[in-house]
Design an enzyme around this catalytic site. Sequence first.
Site, mmCIF file in Angstrom:
data_model
loop_
_atom_site.group_PDB
_atom_site.id
_atom_site.type_symbol
_atom_site.label_atom_id
_atom_site.label_comp_id
_atom_site.label_asym_id
_atom_site.label_seq_id
_atom_site.Cartn_x
_atom_site.Cartn_y
_atom_site.Cartn_z
ATOM 1 N N CYS A 1 5.374 -5.897 1.656
ATOM 2 C CA CYS A 1 5.727 -4.482 1.544
ATOM 3 C C CYS A 1 5.087 -3.676 2.682
ATOM 4 O O CYS A 1 5.454 -3.861 3.829
ATOM 5 C CB CYS A 1 5.323 -3.974 0.166
ATOM 6 S SG CYS A 1 6.112 -2.424 -0.236
ATOM 7 N N TYR A 2 4.121 -2.826 2.401
ATOM 8 C CA TYR A 2 3.461 -2.106 3.499
ATOM 9 C C TYR A 2 2.902 -3.105 4.512
ATOM 10 O O TYR A 2 2.902 -2.852 5.713
ATOM 11 C CB TYR A 2 2.348 -1.208 2.953
ATOM 12 C CG TYR A 2 1.602 -0.459 4.048
ATOM 13 C CD1 TYR A 2 2.128 0.683 4.623
ATOM 14 C CD2 TYR A 2 0.375 -0.937 4.525
ATOM 15 C CE1 TYR A 2 1.461 1.345 5.653
ATOM 16 C CE2 TYR A 2 -0.298 -0.285 5.549
ATOM 17 C CZ TYR A 2 0.255 0.855 6.115
ATOM 18 O OH TYR A 2 -0.406 1.502 7.120
ATOM 19 N N LYS B 1 -11.145 -12.603 -15.814
ATOM 20 C CA LYS B 1 -11.570 -12.895 -17.195
ATOM 21 C C LYS B 1 -11.185 -14.311 -17.634
ATOM 22 O O LYS B 1 -11.988 -15.039 -18.199
ATOM 23 C CB LYS B 1 -10.926 -11.873 -18.135
ATOM 24 C CG LYS B 1 -11.416 -11.932 -19.548
ATOM 25 C CD LYS B 1 -12.598 -11.039 -19.705
ATOM 26 C CE LYS B 1 -13.168 -11.071 -21.087
ATOM 27 N NZ LYS B 1 -14.377 -10.227 -21.137
ATOM 28 N N HIS C 1 7.554 -7.528 -3.612
ATOM 29 C CA HIS C 1 6.246 -7.991 -4.107
ATOM 30 C C HIS C 1 6.392 -9.327 -4.830
ATOM 31 O O HIS C 1 6.771 -9.355 -5.996
ATOM 32 C CB HIS C 1 5.652 -6.955 -5.066
ATOM 33 C CG HIS C 1 5.185 -5.721 -4.383
ATOM 34 N ND1 HIS C 1 3.899 -5.578 -3.919
ATOM 35 C CD2 HIS C 1 5.832 -4.591 -4.053
ATOM 36 C CE1 HIS C 1 3.774 -4.399 -3.342
ATOM 37 N NE2 HIS C 1 4.937 -3.765 -3.413
ATOM 38 N N GLY D 1 0.832 -1.201 0.000
ATOM 39 C CA GLY D 1 0.000 0.000 0.000
ATOM 40 C C GLY D 1 0.857 1.238 0.000
ATOM 41 O O GLY D 1 2.047 1.175 0.335
ATOM 42 N N GLU E 1 4.072 -11.133 -5.966
ATOM 43 C CA GLU E 1 2.976 -11.377 -6.907
ATOM 44 C C GLU E 1 3.254 -10.897 -8.326
ATOM 45 O O GLU E 1 2.522 -11.234 -9.245
ATOM 46 C CB GLU E 1 1.671 -10.742 -6.389
ATOM 47 C CG GLU E 1 1.697 -9.235 -6.179
ATOM 48 C CD GLU E 1 2.309 -8.830 -4.833
ATOM 49 O OE1 GLU E 1 2.971 -9.676 -4.213
ATOM 50 O OE2 GLU E 1 2.142 -7.680 -4.432
ATOM 51 N N ASP F 1 -18.673 -12.506 -20.926
ATOM 52 C CA ASP F 1 -19.091 -12.459 -19.523
ATOM 53 C C ASP F 1 -20.600 -12.653 -19.360
ATOM 54 O O ASP F 1 -21.057 -13.498 -18.589
ATOM 55 C CB ASP F 1 -18.679 -11.131 -18.873
ATOM 56 C CG ASP F 1 -17.209 -10.848 -19.061
ATOM 57 O OD1 ASP F 1 -16.467 -11.806 -19.373
ATOM 58 O OD2 ASP F 1 -16.798 -9.690 -18.917
#
Length: 518
Positions: free
Chosen positions: A84-85, A374, A175, A57, A177, A232
Amino acid sequence: MTHHDRLLIIDFGSQVTQLIARRLRELNVYCEIHPFNRVDEAFLKAFAPKAIIFSGGPASVYSEGAPMPPRGVFDLGVPILGICYGQQVMMHMLGGKVEGGHGTAEFGKAHVTPTGERLPLLEGWFTTGDEQVWMSHGDHVSKIAPGFRVYGTSPNAPFAITADPARRFYAVQFHPEVHHTPKGAQLYENFVRLAGFKGDWTMGAYREEAIRRIRAQVGQAKVICGLSGGVDSSVAAVLIHEAIGDQLTCVFVDHGLLRLGEAEQVVSMFRDTYNIPLIHADESALFLGALQGISDPEVKRKTIGRLFIDVFQKHARAVGGAEFLAQGTLYPDVIESVSFSGGPSVTIKSHHNVGGLPETMGLKLVEPLRELFKDEVRALGRELGLPAGFIGRHPFPGPGLAIRCPGEITTEKLDILRRADAVYIDQIRKHGLYDEIWQAFAAILPMRTVGVMGDGRTYDYALALRAVTSVDGMTADYYPFTHEFLGETATRIINEVKGVNRVFYDCTSKPPGTIELE
Ligand code: XMP
């Protein structure tokens, strides 16, 4: 509520929180992202997570009103991973220290060196030396909390990897991710294994559960679904139909801004293949009439949005007493709408979908895809047996060809655009590139240029071709076609589509461009 083990991601506002969810879903782990300010002790109790991740963040733990999780989060006895944060929050709350500035900010790639201590979270890491990671932090941890030890350091983050293995609290400054941390996925895999997740959140399981939930929510009531022909809303419709059969009616509003053969394809798929009750509302005259003389992109979008609602309501009334509106809302849409920062962001474009309907119609929402990305919707579509060609279709915007026709819309321009777009897509398919591209389309430019064909002068429309790669449509890169492909495609379009004598290729990425031209 899902009966699968649940992982809670507490969002502190990182730009990449969604990627954490993505990595977890790739591991067949069910997770939900919730903004920190909606997570209190009662929420934690009700959610009953099997593990928790604190996202990164932009804030500083020392700033006023700094985002914090409820203190009880540390008493649940479940593993926690702070990123991180999230690491800084953990240290701050558990008795460590965080400092800012002093030239220790770090943005971009960095290398983490192991301290030599073994940690199950790092299984598969440091096998050949240092590991590359992606850092993005201003503040940094300067003293770790009691019980924690250091397992990896980087030049600007002496506490790059920390953990209190006894409590199963893990905290990293980088990070894992993002793709720039090549072994990040492995770290998540280790974390969920340590937390005891079975990895059983598969599409088959999701389908069964979604059907059960739809039945429980809807009961005997009627549901209407605005069908756009896109993946969708189609997947949502087929899933809901499987759950409640003919209690569902789909309304397909044809605004006259669809691609070549599109309306026929949608109608035949829903009526003939799936036997789903479908109202095909051909309202092209109404829309095209209202759009006459309008060239301002926002006025176009608003006109289409307003008419769409009118028309949808008109046809929905015919269904008689529907209590629910089904929508193909995806996970990224949900996240954006609950973003805790909530600041008024600049309106780049007024996106049009059926989102405005419930307020005016007093309908309750059925959104069975709210938890999916998606590509997961596509996987669910395959699970439901939708044709592969249909599932892989590029996204198509609600306002349709209107926003691919800058300037005034005319039936002549739409006709040229439809035929040119069909040739372009045919070329892409023939060259086997369709699935590599997020979205490709032709746009007709509001200008004519001079050309020469067969010894004669031409004065015809110019087209722009667009093709981009993207993960979520938020950012995009233009697709690097070969010159041969572009040359061949331009020649085919000009030869096969009367009214076009010039073709441009749009090499703008997003940002600074947007994907659509308007
Ligand atoms: P932009 O042009 O904003 O597009 O970069 C990002 C993605 O969103 C699609 N798009 C829309 N989809 N209603 C939709 O349902 C809209 O009004 C709309 N405008 C853009 C666009 O095709 C791309 O996939």
